[in-house]
Design an enzyme around this catalytic site. Structure first.
Site, mmCIF file in Angstrom:
data_model
loop_
_atom_site.group_PDB
_atom_site.id
_atom_site.type_symbol
_atom_site.label_atom_id
_atom_site.label_comp_id
_atom_site.label_asym_id
_atom_site.label_seq_id
_atom_site.Cartn_x
_atom_site.Cartn_y
_atom_site.Cartn_z
ATOM 1 N N SER A 200 7.693 -4.904 -1.376
ATOM 2 C CA SER A 200 8.122 -4.208 -2.581
ATOM 3 C C SER A 200 9.302 -3.239 -2.327
ATOM 4 O O SER A 200 10.693 -3.779 -1.925
ATOM 5 C CB SER A 200 6.763 -3.229 -2.791
ATOM 6 O OG SER A 200 7.140 -2.683 -4.137
ATOM 7 N N ASP A 294 3.261 -10.281 -11.416
ATOM 8 C CA ASP A 294 3.779 -9.237 -10.817
ATOM 9 C C ASP A 294 5.222 -8.834 -11.691
ATOM 10 O O ASP A 294 5.971 -9.708 -11.954
ATOM 11 C CB ASP A 294 4.486 -9.273 -9.252
ATOM 12 C CG ASP A 294 4.871 -8.038 -8.433
ATOM 13 O OD1 ASP A 294 5.412 -7.186 -9.514
ATOM 14 O OD2 ASP A 294 5.369 -8.442 -7.258
ATOM 15 N N HIS A 324 1.127 -7.611 -7.878
ATOM 16 C CA HIS A 324 1.826 -6.783 -6.871
ATOM 17 C C HIS A 324 0.944 -6.154 -5.775
ATOM 18 O O HIS A 324 -0.111 -5.588 -6.329
ATOM 19 C CB HIS A 324 2.617 -5.830 -7.563
ATOM 20 C CG HIS A 324 3.642 -5.169 -6.793
ATOM 21 N ND1 HIS A 324 4.920 -5.789 -6.591
ATOM 22 C CD2 HIS A 324 3.581 -3.884 -6.308
ATOM 23 C CE1 HIS A 324 5.546 -4.743 -5.682
ATOM 24 N NE2 HIS A 324 4.759 -3.943 -5.723
#
Length: 352
Positions: A200, A294, A324
């Site tokens: 991320s 996601d 995610h």
């Protein structure tokens, strides 16, 4: 590493006990419920029951809300809830806390080594939207990677926004990379076997580091980008399709970006949005893994496509059933474990 203490309601004890049983012991009725919550995305991929349950829990518990929440409380909630999904893993041969000299002061880091000898080194940057996350919240993931790769994992606690907005995190990431390059020989690691990795926000930092050290004497042997943030200037289709109900929301992303880069004019800077760099040629080989459900999926795919167009060797791994942050859910999700195993295998291959 210091453990954060939650100051707001986190996952209720009853839910926590169920989750800590692990995927092999989740009640069948709960998995059937997860299957009912499941959905199929526009590309025909089906959400796994475990991920559907995770998304439902995140959507219905205050611990996962961010709007209006003090930053220190949001950080504590993330760290405590991550502990819910910690696996029982073998002890490390080396677990060493370090302090790296950085442009804004000392940068805490921890080096993990699972066995006596090491095949290489992975400089790892945790996720959390540049606002949350630390070595504690990602401890389970980096231990898993140390075990699966046979490499040292250097987990870095870069500075967080809003106290330290852009470019503090990038400055720290670059300092950590160069520290790793200088220190690796003393750890018995060859400098041509150093990879950079992150999830991320950490995937964003990994991509930026790979761009910025492209012409250094030592560049990464691999950039491992786990559902990375690559462009904060707009919203692709996946930001709209998965805007709510799947752990990371569109509103969360706005909250993170507003804290990290409050100056809107800076958001097109390649140090913030690496997808927008003019030239991606000559970069380290990349492994980009995205989750099927996601909000960040499409910008990860777009970055992989641009790397390919620039002649960079790229593997795009579409983990279609996952959401995610799946890399932190290996306790409860067989699909997440399989995806993290692929991540480890790709890193190990690059460091051969």
């Amino acid at each position: 590493m210091s453990q954060a203490t939650a100051t707001s309601p986190s996952i209720p004890a009853r839910v926590r006990r169920v989750l800590m049983r692990g995927a092999g012991h989740l009640p069948p009725a709960l998995l059937r419920l997860g299957a009912q919550f499941g959905r199929v995305n526009a590309d025909g991929e089906r959400l796994s029951p475990e991920m559907a349950l995770t998304g439902w829990i995140a959507a219905h518990l205050r611990a996962f809300e961010l709007a209006g929440k003090p930053v220190d409380r949001a950080r504590a909630d993330l760290t405590e809830n991550a502990a819910t999904l910690t696996e029982k893993l073998p002890p490390m041969a080396v677990e060493e806390d370090l302090e790296i000299d950085g442009p804004g002061g000392s940068i805490p880091a921890t080096r993990y080594r699972a066995q006596v000898d090491s095949v290489g080194l992975v400089v790892f940057f945790h996720g959390g939207g540049f606002v949350q996350g630390d070595r504690v919240s990602h401890d389970n993931l980096v231990r898993r990677l140390a075990l699966s790769t046979g490499a040292d994992i250097l987990s870095v606690d870069y500075r967080l926004a809003p106290e330290h907005p852009f470019p503090a995190a990038v400055d720290d990431a670059l300092a950590a990379w160069r520290f790793a390059v200088a220190t690796a020989p003393g750890w018995g690691v060859r400098t041509d076997r150093i990879a950079v990795a992150g999830d991320s926000a950490g995937g964003n930092l990994s991509a930026v580091v790979a761009q910025q050290v492209r012409d250094d004497e030592v560049a990464p042997c691999l950039q491992m980008l786990i559902y990375p943030v690559t462009d904060v200037t707009g919203k692709r289709d996946s930001r709209r399709e998965f805007a709510d109900g799947l752990y990371l929301t569109d509103a969360h992303m706005d909250w993170f970006i507003d804290h990290y880069v409050p100056d809107v004019e800076q958001r097109a800077d390649p140090w913030v949005s690496p997808l927008l760099a003019d030239d991606l040629s000559g970069l380290a080989p990349a492994y980009v893994i995205v989750a099927g459900f996601d909000p960040l999926r499409d910008e990860g795919i777009a970055y992989a496509d641009r790397l390919k167009q620039a002649g960079v060797p790229v593997t795009l791994d579409r983990a279609g059933s996952l959401i995610h942050a799946f890399a932190n859910t290996t306790l409860i999700s067989p699909d997440a474990r399989a995806a993290v195993d692929r991540i480890g295998a790709a890193l190990a291959f690059a460091m051969r």
